[in-house]
Structures are given as C-alpha cells and as structure tokens.
Design a protein around this motif. Structure first.
Motif, short mmCIF file in Angstrom:
data_model
loop_
_atom_site.label_atom_id
_atom_site.label_comp_id
_atom_site.label_asym_id
_atom_site.label_seq_id
_atom_site.Cartn_x
_atom_site.Cartn_y
_atom_site.Cartn_z
N SER A 44 49.50 47.28 39.81
CA SER A 44 48.09 47.36 39.40
C SER A 44 47.24 46.32 40.12
CB SER A 44 47.97 47.18 37.89
OG SER A 44 48.63 45.98 37.47
N SER A 45 47.87 45.30 40.66
CA SER A 45 47.16 44.27 41.42
C SER A 45 46.79 44.75 42.82
CB SER A 45 48.03 43.02 41.53
OG SER A 45 49.21 43.32 42.29
N GLY A 46 47.33 45.92 43.20
CA GLY A 46 47.11 46.44 44.55
C GLY A 46 48.24 46.12 45.50
N GLU A 47 49.18 45.31 45.05
CA GLU A 47 50.31 44.91 45.90
C GLU A 47 51.36 46.02 45.97
OE1 GLU A 47 53.70 41.35 46.07
OE2 GLU A 47 52.33 41.53 44.36
N ASP A 48 51.94 46.21 47.13
CA ASP A 48 53.06 47.13 47.32
C ASP A 48 54.34 46.31 47.45
OD1 ASP A 48 51.74 49.68 47.36
OD2 ASP A 48 50.90 49.13 49.30
#
Length: 282
Positions: free
Chosen positions: A230-234
């Motif tokens: 959800s933080s945008g991190e993969d």
C-alpha cells in the motif's frame, strides 16, 4: 478419441512434421500452439484424413484414420479458415445446403443460428457479414450435424476481443455437451483459457506438452512472490516456507495490495524453448 503416434510428413523433401505423438481423450479440449508455418494446419489435415503421411499411425474413434466409415465421418466437424461459407447465400440458405448434405432437419437451422448469436441475421447474405459474424456462421455450419469431434484451425484469428470472447463461450458450451475439440492457435491467452492440455509445436516438432498450468509451473525458474504494498513499494521474496512469516505479518498489518507468483506464461515458455514468439509477424 484421437491417437497420433510418431507421425512424419514431408513435402518435396522438406520435413514439416517430425515424430508427432499424443493422445486426446473423449470430451477434452486439446490445443496445438505454434507460430504460422509450424505445421498446425498440416497436422489437422492428417488427423482428418485429408493428407497422407510418410511414417507413423493415426487413429480416430479407435479406427485407422483412413478406415473411417461414412457414419464416423459424420461425427467429425472441421472449421478451417472459414471455408464452406457461400458468399451469395443468406445465413439460412448457407445452413440449408449443409442440412441437405447431412440429412439434418431444416427446423434445426434457426436454433443453430441462435446458439451462435446470429438469430437476427438469418436473411443476411454472407457477403455482408462482418468478419466476426462470418466466423460464427462457420461455427453454425460446423455444429449443424452435432459432431462428436471438432477441429478448429485458428478460429479467432484476426477477430476483436469481444467477438473472441463470444466464440470462446460457444466452444466451452460444446465441451459441456460432450464434444471433443482439437484447437490450433498462436494465441497464448486463448489456449490457457480453453484447453485442458496443450502441445507446443515448433518447426514440426512438439517441444512440450501438458496442462497449461503444469507447463507454466515446470518452467518457473525464479520461484518468487511479488508483493505490491500500500506504500507503493514492490517487494520480491523467495517462494519458500521461510517467507511465510513475513507475508503473514504484512497481511495482518494490511500492507499488501496485490500478490503475484512468478510463473511464466505459455508465450514465455515457448520463447525459452525455441527462441521464437508464438505470435510472429506474417
């Protein structure tokens, strides 16, 4: 339903099929995947008795393919390049021709057109139909005599996605009715969606075969899980028991938006095995 054993075929000294072998069970959708020129259409012509072969054996309905009776042949339907559609005739009159040939009651024509979504196009000339409607008319002709075994050679080639989905639905309905389907395609998504088993054909040789999911798992060299947070991190982590605690913790904290495993597609597997794409430019 079909047994193909060590089949070879050549034209003018050039081998186009080499050691082809597989069995197809009753009620199965079997897909033959390969780019243009791989030998798919040649193999259909052999399996339907239209072409002789140099070596091997082919049986259909537990009989040698060249020993099939007239009744056996009535239980086979073939759609190749939408052949058998008469341009000047209406949809209804097209099907009347085949109803007469196969001794099918003409009352079945309207029902068959409705099944393929052409119920309102019965009086239209075939020459005025769109490519997708022509494909459905070819399928209607194929289904007129209720064959037990159906051969479809690139049935959705060049069609738009919506028409393709409609034809997929028709094919799956025929399977539910008990038909066995032999499908050739270079469309990986189509094969994955429709087929119980597939064979990958390259330059006349089957390089791999099995259920689509099993083939993709077999060539999953990376064995990783890809998480989008959800933080945008993969995040990429190993697909192993040691990663379970970390994934569980992220799930419990509500941090994970999507999870994907690393299995390749059939297209990727084919490329790995042959160095070629399934869908190559003409």
């Amino acid at each position: 339903m079909i047994r193909c054993n060590d089949v070879y075929k050549s034209f003018s000294g050039k081998t186009v099929l080499s050691g082809i072998g597989f069995d197809i069970s009753d009620g199965e959708i079997f897909g033959l995947l390969g780019p243009s020129g791989a030998g798919k259409t040649t193999l259909i012509k052999i399996l339907t008795g239209q072409l002789t072969f140099d070596k091997g054996s082919v049986s259909v309905f537990d009989k040698d393919v060249f020993s099939l009776s007239g009744e056996d042949k009535k239980n086979i339907g073939i759609m190749m390049d939408q052949f058998g559609v008469y341009e000047r005739l209406s949809c209804i009159d097209n099907l009347k021709v085949f109803a007469d040939i196969y001794g099918v009651p003409t009352g079945k024509i309207k029902r068959t057109l409705e099944k393929v979504g052409l119920g309102d196009a019965g009086n239209k000339a075939a020459s005025t139909l769109s490519k997708g409607m022509r494909a459905r008319l070819a399928l209607a002709r194929l289904f007129m005599h209720s064959p037990k075994l159906i051969f479809l050679d690139e049935p959705t080639s060049g069609l738009d996605p919506q028409t393709m989905r409609q034809i997929h639905k028709i094919i799956l309905e025929k399977k539910k009715e008990g038909c066995t389907v032999f499908l050739t395609t270079h469309n990986m998504e189509e094969a994955y969606k429709l087929c119980d088993r597939v064979a990958l054909l390259n330059e006349g040789v089957i390089v791999e075969n099995g259920a689509p999911e099993e083939i993709c798992r077999k060539y999953n060299h990376q064995k990783t899980i890809q998480l989008h947070l959800s933080s945008g991190e993969d995040v990429v982590i190993p697909h192993e028991s040691g990663s379970a605690e970390r994934v569980s913790r992220l799930l419990a904290d509500g941090c994970i938006e999507t999870i994907h495993s690393s299995e390749p597609t059939l297209e990727t597997v084919f490329l790995e095995l042959t160095g070629r794409k399934l869908e190559e430019d003409e």
